[in-house]
Design a protein around this motif. Structure first.
Motif, PDB file in Angstrom:
ATOM      1  N   LEU A 162       0.857  -1.185   0.000  1.00  0.00           N
ATOM      2  CA  LEU A 162       0.000   0.000   0.000  1.00  0.00           C
ATOM      3  C   LEU A 162       0.892   1.233   0.000  1.00  0.00           C
ATOM      4  O   LEU A 162       1.800   1.349   0.819  1.00  0.00           O
ATOM      5  N   CYS A 163       0.649   2.141  -0.935  1.00  0.00           N
ATOM      6  CA  CYS A 163       1.512   3.321  -1.065  1.00  0.00           C
ATOM      7  C   CYS A 163       0.655   4.570  -1.196  1.00  0.00           C
ATOM      8  O   CYS A 163      -0.532   4.504  -1.502  1.00  0.00           O
ATOM      9  N   ASN A 164       1.270   5.710  -0.950  1.00  0.00           N
ATOM     10  CA  ASN A 164       0.537   6.980  -0.919  1.00  0.00           C
ATOM     11  C   ASN A 164       0.329   7.527  -2.328  1.00  0.00           C
ATOM     12  O   ASN A 164       0.952   8.489  -2.747  1.00  0.00           O
ATOM     13  N   GLY A 165      -0.549   6.891  -3.060  1.00  0.00           N
ATOM     14  CA  GLY A 165      -0.859   7.300  -4.419  1.00  0.00           C
ATOM     15  C   GLY A 165      -0.016   6.568  -5.443  1.00  0.00           C
ATOM     16  O   GLY A 165       1.021   5.970  -5.134  1.00  0.00           O
ATOM     17  N   ALA A 166      -0.453   6.628  -6.701  1.00  0.00           N
ATOM     18  CA  ALA A 166       0.246   5.925  -7.773  1.00  0.00           C
ATOM     19  C   ALA A 166       1.639   6.489  -8.016  1.00  0.00           C
ATOM     20  O   ALA A 166       2.574   5.736  -8.308  1.00  0.00           O
ATOM     21  N   ALA A 167       1.800   7.814  -7.891  1.00  0.00           N
ATOM     22  CA  ALA A 167       3.120   8.403  -8.136  1.00  0.00           C
ATOM     23  C   ALA A 167       4.151   7.847  -7.161  1.00  0.00           C
ATOM     24  O   ALA A 167       5.301   7.561  -7.539  1.00  0.00           O
ATOM     25  N   HIS A 168       3.752   7.645  -5.916  1.00  0.00           N
ATOM     26  CA  HIS A 168       4.651   7.058  -4.929  1.00  0.00           C
ATOM     27  C   HIS A 168       4.976   5.613  -5.300  1.00  0.00           C
ATOM     28  O   HIS A 168       6.128   5.173  -5.232  1.00  0.00           O
ATOM     29  N   GLY A 169       3.968   4.863  -5.727  1.00  0.00           N
ATOM     30  CA  GLY A 169       4.202   3.479  -6.127  1.00  0.00           C
ATOM     31  C   GLY A 169       5.148   3.368  -7.299  1.00  0.00           C
ATOM     32  O   GLY A 169       6.005   2.467  -7.349  1.00  0.00           O
ATOM     33  N   LEU A 170       5.009   4.256  -8.264  1.00  0.00           N
ATOM     34  CA  LEU A 170       5.898   4.238  -9.426  1.00  0.00           C
ATOM     35  C   LEU A 170       7.331   4.554  -9.026  1.00  0.00           C
ATOM     36  O   LEU A 170       8.277   3.939  -9.541  1.00  0.00           O
ATOM     37  N   MET A 171       7.503   5.492  -8.124  1.00  0.00           N
ATOM     38  CA  MET A 171       8.845   5.802  -7.652  1.00  0.00           C
ATOM     39  C   MET A 171       9.471   4.596  -6.960  1.00  0.00           C
ATOM     40  O   MET A 171      10.644   4.261  -7.176  1.00  0.00           O
ATOM     41  N   LEU A 172       8.692   3.905  -6.119  1.00  0.00           N
ATOM     42  CA  LEU A 172       9.198   2.713  -5.440  1.00  0.00           C
ATOM     43  C   LEU A 172       9.597   1.635  -6.437  1.00  0.00           C
ATOM     44  O   LEU A 172      10.650   1.006  -6.312  1.00  0.00           O
ATOM     45  N   ALA A 173       8.747   1.403  -7.435  1.00  0.00           N
ATOM     46  CA  ALA A 173       9.021   0.353  -8.404  1.00  0.00           C
ATOM     47  C   ALA A 173      10.266   0.658  -9.225  1.00  0.00           C
ATOM     48  O   ALA A 173      11.159  -0.189  -9.372  1.00  0.00           O
ATOM     49  N   ILE A 174      10.342   1.874  -9.761  1.00  0.00           N
ATOM     50  CA  ILE A 174      11.467   2.214 -10.623  1.00  0.00           C
ATOM     51  C   ILE A 174      12.768   2.217  -9.841  1.00  0.00           C
ATOM     52  O   ILE A 174      13.782   1.664 -10.278  1.00  0.00           O
ATOM     53  N   SER A 175      12.765   2.802  -8.651  1.00  0.00           N
ATOM     54  CA  SER A 175      14.010   2.885  -7.883  1.00  0.00           C
ATOM     55  C   SER A 175      14.486   1.518  -7.413  1.00  0.00           C
ATOM     56  O   SER A 175      15.666   1.353  -7.062  1.00  0.00           O
ATOM     57  N   SER A 176      13.589   0.532  -7.396  1.00  0.00           N
ATOM     58  CA  SER A 176      13.985  -0.806  -6.950  1.00  0.00           C
ATOM     59  C   SER A 176      14.781  -1.568  -7.997  1.00  0.00           C
ATOM     60  O   SER A 176      15.575  -2.449  -7.652  1.00  0.00           O
ATOM     61  N   VAL A 177      14.579  -1.263  -9.281  1.00  0.00           N
ATOM     62  CA  VAL A 177      15.263  -2.032 -10.332  1.00  0.00           C
ATOM     63  C   VAL A 177      16.092  -1.171 -11.268  1.00  0.00           C
ATOM     64  O   VAL A 177      16.820  -1.693 -12.112  1.00  0.00           O
ATOM     65  N   VAL A 178      15.983   0.155 -11.157  1.00  0.00           N
ATOM     66  CA  VAL A 178      16.693   1.065 -12.058  1.00  0.00           C
ATOM     67  C   VAL A 178      17.714   1.854 -11.260  1.00  0.00           C
ATOM     68  O   VAL A 178      17.379   2.450 -10.227  1.00  0.00           O
ATOM     69  N   GLN A 179      18.940   1.869 -11.731  1.00  0.00           N
ATOM     70  CA  GLN A 179      20.014   2.601 -11.071  1.00  0.00           C
ATOM     71  C   GLN A 179      20.309   3.906 -11.812  1.00  0.00           C
ATOM     72  O   GLN A 179      19.860   4.105 -12.955  1.00  0.00           O
ATOM     73  N   HIS A 180      21.051   4.782 -11.162  1.00  0.00           N
ATOM     74  CA  HIS A 180      21.464   6.045 -11.779  1.00  0.00           C
ATOM     75  C   HIS A 180      22.192   5.752 -13.093  1.00  0.00           C
ATOM     76  O   HIS A 180      23.106   4.942 -13.147  1.00  0.00           O
ATOM     77  N   GLY A 181      21.744   6.400 -14.163  1.00  0.00           N
ATOM     78  CA  GLY A 181      22.356   6.220 -15.469  1.00  0.00           C
ATOM     79  C   GLY A 181      21.716   5.139 -16.319  1.00  0.00           C
ATOM     80  O   GLY A 181      21.984   5.068 -17.531  1.00  0.00           O
ATOM     81  N   ASP A 182      20.876   4.267 -15.746  1.00  0.00           N
ATOM     82  CA  ASP A 182      20.209   3.226 -16.530  1.00  0.00           C
ATOM     83  C   ASP A 182      19.234   3.850 -17.524  1.00  0.00           C
ATOM     84  O   ASP A 182      18.748   4.973 -17.340  1.00  0.00           O
ATOM     85  N   LEU A 183      18.915   3.085 -18.571  1.00  0.00           N
ATOM     86  CA  LEU A 183      17.987   3.547 -19.597  1.00  0.00           C
ATOM     87  C   LEU A 183      16.613   2.928 -19.366  1.00  0.00           C
ATOM     88  O   LEU A 183      16.478   1.710 -19.213  1.00  0.00           O
ATOM     89  N   VAL A 184      15.591   3.782 -19.375  1.00  0.00           N
ATOM     90  CA  VAL A 184      14.203   3.359 -19.277  1.00  0.00           C
ATOM     91  C   VAL A 184      13.487   3.811 -20.538  1.00  0.00           C
ATOM     92  O   VAL A 184      13.576   4.984 -20.928  1.00  0.00           O
ATOM     93  N   LEU A 185      12.786   2.886 -21.172  1.00  0.00           N
ATOM     94  CA  LEU A 185      11.977   3.211 -22.339  1.00  0.00           C
ATOM     95  C   LEU A 185      10.568   3.596 -21.895  1.00  0.00           C
ATOM     96  O   LEU A 185      10.086   3.146 -20.862  1.00  0.00           O
ATOM     97  N   THR A 186       9.916   4.405 -22.702  1.00  0.00           N
ATOM     98  CA  THR A 186       8.527   4.767 -22.442  1.00  0.00           C
ATOM     99  C   THR A 186       7.904   5.254 -23.744  1.00  0.00           C
ATOM    100  O   THR A 186       8.567   5.328 -24.783  1.00  0.00           O
ATOM    101  N   GLU A 187       6.622   5.577 -23.702  1.00  0.00           N
ATOM    102  CA  GLU A 187       5.971   6.124 -24.884  1.00  0.00           C
ATOM    103  C   GLU A 187       6.578   7.476 -25.257  1.00  0.00           C
ATOM    104  O   GLU A 187       7.053   8.211 -24.383  1.00  0.00           O
ATOM    105  N   ALA A 188       6.563   7.806 -26.551  1.00  0.00           N
ATOM    106  CA  ALA A 188       7.133   9.079 -27.009  1.00  0.00           C
ATOM    107  C   ALA A 188       6.473  10.267 -26.316  1.00  0.00           C
ATOM    108  O   ALA A 188       7.113  11.297 -26.088  1.00  0.00           O
ATOM    109  N   LEU A 189       5.201  10.147 -26.005  1.00  0.00           N
ATOM    110  CA  LEU A 189       4.495  11.103 -25.145  1.00  0.00           C
ATOM    111  C   LEU A 189       4.088  10.335 -23.903  1.00  0.00           C
ATOM    112  O   LEU A 189       3.387   9.322 -23.988  1.00  0.00           O
ATOM    113  N   THR A 190       4.513  10.811 -22.746  1.00  0.00           N
ATOM    114  CA  THR A 190       4.282  10.056 -21.517  1.00  0.00           C
ATOM    115  C   THR A 190       3.919  10.995 -20.387  1.00  0.00           C
ATOM    116  O   THR A 190       4.014  12.223 -20.532  1.00  0.00           O
TER     117      THR A 190
END
Length: 468
Positions: A170-198
């Motif tokens: 349980l997290c304080n909103g979706a933005a908090h959950g996304l931060m937790l998820a990304i920071s758990s598997v993505v390190q400084h300098g790593d590349l993350v793909l996303t939609e061209a408009l996101t």
């Protein structure tokens, strides 16, 4: 009656707002007293050199401000300033500066008074019945057990998100959950793909956490699998951040076949999926998240904010099996644990069906507003979903998005261009996002859409076309 408003008129903003403010200032300075009958619309229009429509809008604005009262067959009168009727902005030493903008810019659900009543009733129930844990607990970090159990069952049955209670946080909103998820598997300098408009929140998060973002081509269903395949081959990304349902700002929603194709690419290249499913409840039941296809590689995030009340910051993060020990330290470091009281409200609403009721109401309310937008703006090229928060509009050839945004503000409208959602430093599409939920009064929304329709049908002012 003849009145002279010219000493109180200013040159800022639309003319009708200037007239409404001039009436307010004339009252404040005693030039107009309570019980004064204002001139007929046409008479005041002639004296000020404006249209009758402008005066009508000015009187309507003054009535919304509590300044005047329109009486059928009798005219428009300055309100009596007794304690019951006096507007708050007139009680002070200076008139309160009203924000004149009709907000077509913010992603916000429709939140009618009935939603507030439900919220208050639930708070009253909790005052009598809530467990002491709701205000006294500081563990477990992932959330109170009964709240996680209920959320887990709902996520599995309603949204088809795989996993058990031990995979949910349980997290304080979706933005908090996304931060937790990304920071758990993505390190400084790593590349993350996303939609061209996101979502612009991801762009801000990339700057905060220091990972790289690269946009992938999209179409009317969202991310294009062939473009994703090429990016995975070429760049070896760490993760993909994906919004498969009602992509912000375009509204693109993936079919099941498109979700299958995206999942296949990610599985073959062993790329983590961060799935933002915050708009899931704005679609009718039936869509299956991409995470359900590759649960061992997927973080799934959703929340109740977009379909209940915005203040219910109840977010739900589902993590792949074996990843919980990576996420919990980040949860503890950023917020210790999600607010138990918020999730007690969410728990009751999940249990008694309120979430589904409010979701159905939200889809109905947005559907009505989408039909209104289609009626007023449908002669322009636009994309939307029948129950989306937004409309994505292509601009006529004469307009550039930033010029239209500037001119719209002069007409009392707030709109959003594509720029906040752009991942790459490329020329922005000639589009604007028009949000339909921020203005709770549908009459005010209709007025805003009408003004926008007029702007789109006109050429820009000549000075805006000069290249310096």
């Amino acid at each position: 009656m003849t009145i002279d408003l010219t000493p109180y008129l200013t040159d800022t903003g639309p003319k009708y707002l200037a007239i409404a403010r001039a009436l307010s200032e004339a009252v404040r300075q005693g030039e107009l007293v309570p019980g004064t009958r204002l001139p007929p619309h046409r008479q005041l229009a002639e004296s000020l050199g404006v249209s009758v429509q402008t005066v009508s809008r000015a009187y309507a604005q003054a009535e919304r401000m509590g300044l005047v009262q329109a009486r059928v067959g009798s005219g428009t009168w300055i309100n009596a300033l007794d304690d019951a009727k006096e507007s708050a902005y007139l009680r002070g030493h200076e008139a309160r500066q009203e924000n004149p903008l009709i907000d077509l810019s913010i992603a916000h659900p429709v939140c009618p008074p009935s939603h507030h009543l439900r919220f208050r009733h639930t708070l009253a129930e909790l005052a009598e019945l809530a467990s002491p844990d709701v205000i006294g607990a500081c563990r477990p970090i992932a959330g109170l057990t009964h709240q996680r159990e209920r959320a887990s069952a709902w996520l599995q049955s309603r949204l088809h998100v795989p996993g058990e209670m031990d995979d949910r946080i349980l997290c304080n909103g979706a933005a908090h959950g996304l931060m937790l998820a990304i920071s758990s598997v993505v390190q400084h300098g790593d590349l993350v793909l996303t939609e061209a408009l996101t979502d612009h929140g991801l762009i801000a998060l990339s700057r905060t956490l220091g990972f790289q973002l690269r946009g992938i081509a999209i179409d009317h269903e969202g991310i294009v699998p062939e473009a994703l395949e090429l990016a995975c081959q070429r760049f070896k990304p760490r993760a993909l951040y994906l919004t498969p349902t009602q992509l912000n700002p375009t509204g693109a929603t993936m079919s099941e076949a498109r979700r299958d194709a995206v999942a296949e690419v990610l599985a073959r290249h062993r790329v983590w999926l961060i799935e933002d499913d915050v708009h899931a409840l704005l679609e009718a039941p039936g869509l299956t998240p991409v995470a359900a296809r590759i649960p061992q590689l997927s973080f799934h995030v959703t929340s109740l904010t977009k379909v209940t009340v915005p203040g219910l910051r109840a977010g739900y993060l589902t993590v792949p099996r074996g990843q919980l020990h990576h996420v919990l330290p980040r949860m503890r470091a950023t917020t210790w644990m999600a607010t138990p009281l918020i999730f007690e409200i969410a728990d009751r609403w999940l249990a008694d069906g309120t979430v589904e009721t409010l979701a159905a109401e939200q889809r109905s309310l947005l559907g009505e507003r989408q039909q209104l937008a289609q009626r007023l703006l449908g002669h322009h090229a636009l994309e939307s979903r029948p129950t989306s928060l937004h409309v994505w509009i292509s601009l006529p050839d004469a307009w550039r998005a930033e010029e239209l945004q500037q001119q719209a503000e002069q007409e009392g409208l707030a709109i959003t261009t594509a720029v906040p959602f752009m991942v790459e430093q490329t020329p922005p599409p000639r589009r604007i996002r028009v949000s339909l939920g921020a203005e709770q009064d549908i009459a005010r929304l209709e007025e805003g859409l009408k003004r926008l329709a007029v702007l789109l049908d006109e050429a820009p002012p000549p000075m805006m076309q000069i290249v310096y």
